[in-house]
Each structure stands twice: as structure tokens, then as C-alpha cells.
Design an enzyme around this catalytic site. Structure first.
Site, PDB file in Angstrom:
ATOM      1  N   HIS A  50       0.835  -1.203   0.000  1.00  0.00           N
ATOM      2  CA  HIS A  50       0.000   0.000   0.000  1.00  0.00           C
ATOM      3  C   HIS A  50       0.873   1.258   0.000  1.00  0.00           C
ATOM      4  O   HIS A  50       0.706   2.174   0.800  1.00  0.00           O
ATOM      5  CB  HIS A  50      -0.924  -0.011   1.222  1.00  0.00           C
ATOM      6  CG  HIS A  50      -1.985   1.043   1.213  1.00  0.00           C
ATOM      7  ND1 HIS A  50      -3.019   1.055   0.310  1.00  0.00           N
ATOM      8  CD2 HIS A  50      -2.178   2.117   2.013  1.00  0.00           C
ATOM      9  CE1 HIS A  50      -3.795   2.097   0.554  1.00  0.00           C
ATOM     10  NE2 HIS A  50      -3.307   2.768   1.584  1.00  0.00           N
ATOM     11  N   TYR A  52       2.241   4.820  -1.496  1.00  0.00           N
ATOM     12  CA  TYR A  52       1.676   5.958  -2.228  1.00  0.00           C
ATOM     13  C   TYR A  52       2.718   6.520  -3.193  1.00  0.00           C
ATOM     14  O   TYR A  52       3.900   6.631  -2.853  1.00  0.00           O
ATOM     15  CB  TYR A  52       1.255   7.070  -1.260  1.00  0.00           C
ATOM     16  CG  TYR A  52      -0.018   6.779  -0.505  1.00  0.00           C
ATOM     17  CD1 TYR A  52      -1.251   7.222  -0.985  1.00  0.00           C
ATOM     18  CD2 TYR A  52       0.000   6.063   0.696  1.00  0.00           C
ATOM     19  CE1 TYR A  52      -2.428   6.969  -0.294  1.00  0.00           C
ATOM     20  CE2 TYR A  52      -1.169   5.807   1.395  1.00  0.00           C
ATOM     21  CZ  TYR A  52      -2.374   6.256   0.891  1.00  0.00           C
ATOM     22  OH  TYR A  52      -3.533   6.001   1.578  1.00  0.00           O
ATOM     23  N   ASP A 117     -11.294   3.821  -6.021  1.00  0.00           N
ATOM     24  CA  ASP A 117     -10.877   2.803  -5.059  1.00  0.00           C
ATOM     25  C   ASP A 117     -11.513   1.500  -5.518  1.00  0.00           C
ATOM     26  O   ASP A 117     -12.525   1.055  -4.976  1.00  0.00           O
ATOM     27  CB  ASP A 117     -11.317   3.171  -3.639  1.00  0.00           C
ATOM     28  CG  ASP A 117     -10.715   2.241  -2.587  1.00  0.00           C
ATOM     29  OD1 ASP A 117      -9.888   1.386  -2.953  1.00  0.00           O
ATOM     30  OD2 ASP A 117     -11.075   2.369  -1.400  1.00  0.00           O
ATOM     31  N   GLN A 158      -5.654  -2.930  -7.369  1.00  0.00           N
ATOM     32  CA  GLN A 158      -6.515  -1.934  -6.741  1.00  0.00           C
ATOM     33  C   GLN A 158      -5.962  -0.549  -7.045  1.00  0.00           C
ATOM     34  O   GLN A 158      -4.822  -0.235  -6.682  1.00  0.00           O
ATOM     35  CB  GLN A 158      -6.575  -2.152  -5.228  1.00  0.00           C
ATOM     36  CG  GLN A 158      -7.630  -1.329  -4.502  1.00  0.00           C
ATOM     37  CD  GLN A 158      -9.006  -1.986  -4.539  1.00  0.00           C
ATOM     38  OE1 GLN A 158      -9.130  -3.161  -4.888  1.00  0.00           O
ATOM     39  NE2 GLN A 158     -10.030  -1.241  -4.169  1.00  0.00           N
ATOM     40  N   GLU A 185      -2.184  -1.388  -6.037  1.00  0.00           N
ATOM     41  CA  GLU A 185      -1.966  -2.558  -5.184  1.00  0.00           C
ATOM     42  C   GLU A 185      -2.321  -3.821  -5.955  1.00  0.00           C
ATOM     43  O   GLU A 185      -3.489  -4.165  -6.085  1.00  0.00           O
ATOM     44  CB  GLU A 185      -2.833  -2.467  -3.930  1.00  0.00           C
ATOM     45  CG  GLU A 185      -2.628  -1.192  -3.133  1.00  0.00           C
ATOM     46  CD  GLU A 185      -3.651  -1.047  -2.015  1.00  0.00           C
ATOM     47  OE1 GLU A 185      -3.979  -2.063  -1.379  1.00  0.00           O
ATOM     48  OE2 GLU A 185      -4.130   0.071  -1.796  1.00  0.00           O
TER      49      GLU A 185
END
Length: 221
Positions: A50, A52, A117, A158, A185
Site C-alpha cells: 500500500h 503511495y 478505489d 486496486q 496494489e
């Protein structure tokens, strides 16, 4: 250069031995390898990274001007709790369509409640359960000329646009707010254990090993 860690988890429902290794290859490639072996009983395994990304730099504002190409023709819709329904939907012509051509992330984000998302189904040339890597997404920041390619052996990715970031203190005292970074992800399909007829199984038996590989390649124009 590589570094990693070995972890042990219990009660998922079996015990898991998990290894995560980070590798810097050449001068512009970051590879992440996650593996997990059930020790006591069959266990669902679906690890995700996860991190960024903001290719303009951590203090450059939002990622809405980044362009993205996601190599996928469909996604897994979710309910009002963001749990997949077990169905598939085509992206063509929708705000989720980053496949026909690369386009700015912010170009249709107002049509998606809260921001992106969602799990995309990777358009694999060799079948969803093969171990080979497939190109998954390409992100570009036109202002800096930086480009990031993502490759993986997983069936889904994701795409998340940092919708919940709110006054997060970051590097150098910079405050990160909504859309300050994006996540890609790679993963098995979320909630696969509750949709056995539609989604590939994420259950791993003792004696077998789950292996998840992500490769990020960075270039600059």
C-alpha cells in the site's frame, strides 16, 4: 541491493510464515516479492503493498494531472461498504476506462463517488493463475517527465487515489491531503473467499507457497 523480513502470523485461520523482500535492480527498478506458506491448515492469503506514489514529488500537490494507463478491460464492482459483489463490469466508456488510451486521473474523477478505489481485472495474455509477470499499469507526470511502469504476477490491481488522506504530516513537514498520492496494489480479487464461483481462489494449502511479485520501473523523459 535487497532487504527483507520474515514474519509469523497465527489464526488466519492457520499459521503463516511470511517473507517480504525489497530489491533495487540496476538503477531504476524496484521489485517486491511477498511469499507466504501455511504451516497448520489451509488459509486464504492475499497480501498487498500500500505504497503511495506522486511522480511530481511529495510536495507537488495532487496526482489529478498524472496520466494513467491501466491494462484492464473490466473491474469488480462493489457495494456501499466497498465490498466486491462477485460480479464483473466492463470499463469501456465509463469513468473507470483507462484502457482505451491513457488519460488524466482527474478527467472524470468527479463522476466516481469519493474518488477511485476499485479492483481492476488485469488483461493477462497467459491466464490468471500463471506465475509470469504482466504489464499492469503505466503512470506518467507530464510536468516532470517521470514515468512508472508496474508489472505483476497477480490477477488484479486496486487503483486508489488517496481519497481518505486528510492533513497527514509527511516528509519535510509537508501536509498530505486528498489526492496527494495514488496506490496501485496488485492482488488477488478482494473477498474471493466469499465468491468461489466467480473469483480465483486465494486459499493456500499447507506445503504450498503463495508468491506475489511486483516490479516498478522508473524512467524520465
Amino acid at each position: 541491493m535487497r532487504f527483507g523480513s520474515l514474519l509469523h502470523f497465527t489464526g488466519f485461520p492457520g499459521d503463516l510464515s511470511v517473507t517480504v523482500t525489497y530489491m533495487i535492480l540496476k538503477h531504476n527498478i524496484l521489485a517486491i516479492r511477498m511469499s507466504a506458506t501455511p504451516l497448520t491448515k489451509a488459509t486464504p492469503v492475499n497480501l498487498a503493498y500500500h505504497g503511495y506514489w506522486n511522480l511530481g514529488g511529495h510536495d507537488s500537490g495532487t496526482i489529478l494531472n498524472h496520466t494513467i494507463h491501466i491494462i484492464s478491460h473490466s473491474y469488480t464492482p462493489v457495494d456501499d461498504q466497498l465490498i466486491p459483489t462477485g460480479q464483473f463490469a466492463m470499463v469501456k466508456g465509463t469513468p473507470y476506462d483507462f484502457t482505451t488510451r491513457p488519460r488524466q486521473i482527474g478527467s472524470r474523477i468527479d463522476e466516481v463517488e469519493g474518488g477511485y478505489d476499485i479492483n481492476y481485472v488485469i488483461a493477462r495474455k497467459i491466464g490468471p493463475l500463471e506465475p509470469h509477470l504482466e504489464k499492469t499499469a503505466v503512470v506518467r507526470d507530464e510536468a516532470s517527465g517521470r514515468k512508472m511502469e508496474l508489472w505483476t504476477n497477480q490477477p488484479g490491481v486496486q487503483f486508489y487515489t488517496g481519497n481518505m488522506l486528510d492533513s497527514v504530516k509527511g516528509k519535510g513537514g509537508v501536509t498530505y491531503n486528498k489526492y496527494a498520492g495514488l496506490c496501485l496494489e496488485t492482488q488477488g480479487f478482494p473477498d474471493a473467499v466469499n465468491h468461489p464461483n466467480n473469483f480465483p481462489s486465494q486459499v493456500v494449502e499447507p506445503g504450498h507457497t503463495y508468491v506475489h511479485v511486483m516490479v516498478f520501473r522508473f524512467t524520465a523523459a
